[in-house]
Write an enzyme that holds these catalytic residues in place. Structure first.
Site, PDB file in Angstrom:
ATOM      1  N   CYS A  93      18.971 -24.885  52.774  1.00  0.00           N
ATOM      2  CA  CYS A  93      18.204 -25.666  51.803  1.00  0.00           C
ATOM      3  C   CYS A  93      18.200 -27.141  52.166  1.00  0.00           C
ATOM      4  O   CYS A  93      19.252 -27.719  52.471  1.00  0.00           O
ATOM      5  CB  CYS A  93      18.792 -25.478  50.405  1.00  0.00           C
ATOM      6  SG  CYS A  93      17.939 -26.428  49.133  1.00  0.00           S
ATOM      7  N   CYS A  99      21.687 -31.538  45.468  1.00  0.00           N
ATOM      8  CA  CYS A  99      21.565 -30.622  44.335  1.00  0.00           C
ATOM      9  C   CYS A  99      22.917 -29.978  44.038  1.00  0.00           C
ATOM     10  O   CYS A  99      23.648 -29.585  44.949  1.00  0.00           O
ATOM     11  CB  CYS A  99      20.522 -29.556  44.654  1.00  0.00           C
ATOM     12  SG  CYS A  99      20.418 -28.244  43.419  1.00  0.00           S
ATOM     13  N   CYS A 102      24.340 -25.321  44.521  1.00  0.00           N
ATOM     14  CA  CYS A 102      25.142 -24.604  45.520  1.00  0.00           C
ATOM     15  C   CYS A 102      26.240 -25.520  46.048  1.00  0.00           C
ATOM     16  O   CYS A 102      26.082 -26.740  46.075  1.00  0.00           O
ATOM     17  CB  CYS A 102      24.283 -24.146  46.702  1.00  0.00           C
ATOM     18  SG  CYS A 102      23.060 -22.896  46.302  1.00  0.00           S
ATOM     19  N   CYS A 181      13.806 -23.991  46.154  1.00  0.00           N
ATOM     20  CA  CYS A 181      15.200 -23.575  45.977  1.00  0.00           C
ATOM     21  C   CYS A 181      15.404 -22.242  46.674  1.00  0.00           C
ATOM     22  O   CYS A 181      14.704 -21.265  46.389  1.00  0.00           O
ATOM     23  CB  CYS A 181      15.547 -23.454  44.498  1.00  0.00           C
ATOM     24  SG  CYS A 181      17.229 -22.860  44.195  1.00  0.00           S
ATOM     25  N   GLN A 289      23.318 -10.227  33.932  1.00  0.00           N
ATOM     26  CA  GLN A 289      23.863 -10.721  35.190  1.00  0.00           C
ATOM     27  C   GLN A 289      22.792 -11.469  35.979  1.00  0.00           C
ATOM     28  O   GLN A 289      21.615 -11.093  35.981  1.00  0.00           O
ATOM     29  CB  GLN A 289      24.415  -9.570  36.028  1.00  0.00           C
ATOM     30  CG  GLN A 289      25.656  -8.913  35.440  1.00  0.00           C
ATOM     31  CD  GLN A 289      26.896  -9.793  35.532  1.00  0.00           C
ATOM     32  OE1 GLN A 289      26.837 -10.939  35.955  1.00  0.00           O
ATOM     33  NE2 GLN A 289      28.036  -9.252  35.131  1.00  0.00           N
ATOM     34  N   ASN A 367      35.197  -9.563  16.666  1.00  0.00           N
ATOM     35  CA  ASN A 367      35.695 -10.720  17.408  1.00  0.00           C
ATOM     36  C   ASN A 367      36.836 -10.261  18.305  1.00  0.00           C
ATOM     37  O   ASN A 367      37.969 -10.088  17.845  1.00  0.00           O
ATOM     38  CB  ASN A 367      36.169 -11.807  16.449  1.00  0.00           C
ATOM     39  CG  ASN A 367      36.637 -13.056  17.184  1.00  0.00           C
ATOM     40  OD1 ASN A 367      36.712 -13.088  18.418  1.00  0.00           O
ATOM     41  ND2 ASN A 367      36.965 -14.096  16.440  1.00  0.00           N
ATOM     42  N   CYS A 421      34.940 -12.729  35.625  1.00  0.00           N
ATOM     43  CA  CYS A 421      34.212 -13.850  36.218  1.00  0.00           C
ATOM     44  C   CYS A 421      35.101 -15.085  36.328  1.00  0.00           C
ATOM     45  O   CYS A 421      34.601 -16.188  36.547  1.00  0.00           O
ATOM     46  CB  CYS A 421      32.945 -14.159  35.424  1.00  0.00           C
ATOM     47  SG  CYS A 421      33.230 -14.522  33.687  1.00  0.00           S
TER      48      CYS A 421
END
Length: 465
Positions: A93, A99, A102, A181, A289, A367, A421
Site C-alpha cells: 500500500c 495510515c 495496518c 486501500c 467477523q 449479562n 480476540c
C-alpha cells in the site's frame, strides 16, 4: 526529561546547535503493537532502557529518534535501517506508514503468523504458566482484500482540497488522505474517491462524521452517520450512487438502534457458511467477523474440535447472531445460545428460524460479565461449551466454572472451545480453567483474522478428565 547542562557548557541562545548522531539499536523482538523492541546498553555494559521502535523488525540494526521518554523505556521511530531483516518486504500500500489501518505490511506474511503464535504462547506462559499440549496449525487465508467490515471517518478539510474518507492516520485524529486501500475488498477500495465526491455534493458534508462499511454476499452496505436530515437533492445523489456502484445506503441519525435502510430496500444483507448450509442475515451494525473467508474456516475448526454429536447438549456463550450456534444445531441434539444484547438475541432467533434449526436451538439474553456458578447450574447440564467473548474475555464464566468444580456441586462440560480476540484475557481465563476448574489445555493456535495488523485472534481447546 533531558539532563541538565552545566553552565560552562551552555551555548549562546542564538548559536545553532548541531544535532548529534542518531543512536543505534539492535532489535530483538516485536511487541503487541508490531513495534521493534531493543534495549540500550549503559557505559558499564549493563542493560539500559527498553526502546520501542515503530517500523523496525527483529534482527535489524537501526538508528532511531525518540518521541516519548520515560524512566524505563522510550518510544521511537526508525531513522535508518543499517542492517535489514531478511523478513522485511515492500509494503503493498502506498499509504502504509501514514495510515493507521495496518501495522505489519513490511513483514513477510509467514513471519507475521509466527510472531502472532509466539505472542499467544508468551501470554499463556507469562500470565498463566501454561503451555498447550498441542500447537494447532494456524488458520490463515487471503492477505489482501479481506476486510469486509470497516469504520471510515469522514472530514471536510479545506487544506486538503475537500472531503477525506478513510482510516485515521497512525496515532492521530486526522484522517489519512488515502485514495485506495489494499485490505478492503477491491470494489470498496475503488469507491473511496467516488465516495469523497459524493459527500462533497451533499448538503450535510460537514455533518457526516463517519461511514460504516459492511460487505455481504449480495450487496455492500454503507451506513451514513447523519447529524442532520438529508434533503431531496441529497436523496437523489445517494440513489444514483447506489445504482452506479451497486451498494445499499443506510442512515443513522442517532445511536445504533436508529439505523434504517434508505435505498435500495429489497436486497438482503447476509453472509454464508456453505459447509453447514447456513445463510446468516444481519444488519450492518450487528457484530460479524471482519474476514468472511477466515470465519468459514474458523467455524469449521471450532466444530471439529468441539466434536458435537446428536446426543450432545451444547452451550454457546456470547453467541451474537448465531455464527456458531446455527452450525452447531446441525450436529447436536440441542444448542442454547446466550448473548448480552437483546437486539442480537432476537436476530439469532430469527436466523435459526430462517435456516430451519429453531427446533434444535434456544436463545436467552443474559449479562455474561456477571454470571455466577448458580446461574450456570440453573441452566442445567451441558456436554460442551463454545465461548466466543469480546476483548474483555470471559472472566465471570471462567470463575463460575471454577466455583462449580471446587464445590463439587453441579455439572461441568467435558470439553470447551474458546475463541479469543485478545491473548491476554484468554491466558487469564485459561489459568482459571486449568488451575482452578480442573481442565487441561489440550491445544491452542492463532487465527490470522486480520493480516498485516498486529491483532491476534486465537482458538483453544480445554478438556476435563
Amino acid at each position: 526529561m533531558s539532563e541538565a547542562v552545566p553552565t560552562s557548557a551552555r551555548k549562546s541562545k542564538n548559536a545553532p546547535v548541531a544535532p548529534g548522531p542518531a543512536p543505534v539499536l539492535e532489535i530483538e523482538s516485536l511487541d503487541m503493537e508490531a513495534r521493534g523492541v531493543g534495549r540500550t546498553v549503559t557505559e558499564d555494559g549493563t542493560p539500559g532502557k527498553v526502546i520501542f521502535v515503530e517500523g523496525a523488525l527483529p534482527g535489524e540494526r537501526v538508528t532511531y529518534s525518540s518521541y516519548r521518554r520515560k524512566p524505563s523505556y522510550e518510544q521511537a521511530t526508525v531513522v535508518d535501517i543499517l542492517r535489514p531483516s531478511v523478513l522485511r518486504t515492500q509494503p503493498k500500500c502506498a499509504f502504509f506508514g501514514t495510515c493507521g489501518g495496518c501495522s505489519m505490511q513490511h513483514l513477510d506474511m509467514r513471519a507475521q503468523v509466527a510472531i502472532k503464535q509466539r505472542v499467544l504462547e508468551d501470554n499463556l506462559w507469562h500470565l498463566a504458566k501454561l503451555r498447550a499440549e498441542t500447537v494447532f496449525a494456524p488458520i490463515h487465508g487471503p492477505s489482501w482484500g479481506y476486510r469486509y467490515r470497516a469504520r471510515l471517518t469522514v472530514r471536510n478539510v479545506a487544506k486538503k482540497g475537500g472531503v477525506l474518507v478513510g482510516f485515521h492516520e497512525k496515532k492521530s485524529s486526522y484522517v489519512a488522505d488515502m485514495t485506495s486501500c489494499e485490505v478492503l475488498p477491491p470494489h470498496v477500495s475503488a469507491m473511496l474517491v467516488p465516495l469523497r465526491r459524493l459527500v462533497e455534493g451533499l448538503s450535510i458534508r460537514d455533518r457526516m462524521p463517519q461511514i460504516e462499511l459492511a460487505v455481504g454476499s449480495q450487496v455492500t452496505a454503507l451506513v451514513l452517520r447523519v447529524l442532520e436530515p438529508i434533503n431531496a437533492d441529497d436523496e437523489a445523489l445517494l440513489r444514483a450512487f447506489a445504482d452506479e456502484h451497486k451498494v445499499q445506503f443506510w442512515l443513522q441519525p442517532k445511536g445504533p438502534d436508529t439505523v434504517t435502510p434508505f435505498y435500495p430496500l429489497d436486497v438482503p444483507l447476509d453472509y454464508t457458511l456453505p459447509e453447514f448450509g447456513i445463510r446468516m442475515p444481519f444488519k450492518p451494525t450487528d457484530f460479524t467477523q471482519v474476514n468472511h473467508q477466515i470465519n468459514r474456516v474458523l467455524v469449521g475448526r471450532a466444530l471439529r474440535l468441539l466434536a458435537p454429536s446428536r446426543d450432545d447438549r451444547v452451550l454457546d456463550l456470547f453467541c451474537g447472531i448465531g455464527n456458531f450456534t446455527l452450525p452447531l444445531a446441525r450436529l447436536s441434539r440441542e444448542v442454547m445460545g446466550i448473548e448480552g444484547s437483546d437486539t442480537l438475541t432476537t436476530r439469532a432467533l430469527a436466523n435459526a428460524r430462517e435456516n430451519g434449526v429453531d427446533g434444535h436451538t434456544t436463545f436467552a439474553c443474559r449479562n455474561l460479565f456477571e454470571v455466577t456458578g448458580d446461574d450456570l447450574r440453573a441452566l442445567g447440564a451441558f456436554d460442551k461449551f463454545l465461548i466466543d467473548p469480546p476483548r474483555e474475555g470471559a472472566l465471570a464464566v471462567s470463575k463460575a466454572l471454577a466455583e462449580i468444580a471446587q464445590s463439587g456441586e453441579g455439572p461441568l462440560p467435558k470439553r470447551i472451545v474458546y475463541v479469543s480476540c485478545n491473548p491476554s484475557t484468554l491466558a487469564r481465563d485459561a489459568g482459571l480453567l486449568v488451575h482452578e476448574a480442573g481442565y487441561r489445555l489440550k491445544g491452542a493456535g492463532v487465527v490470522n483474522m486480520f493480516p498485516n495488523t498486529s491483532h491476534v485472534e486465537s482458538i483453544a481447546l480445554f478438556e476435563r478428565g
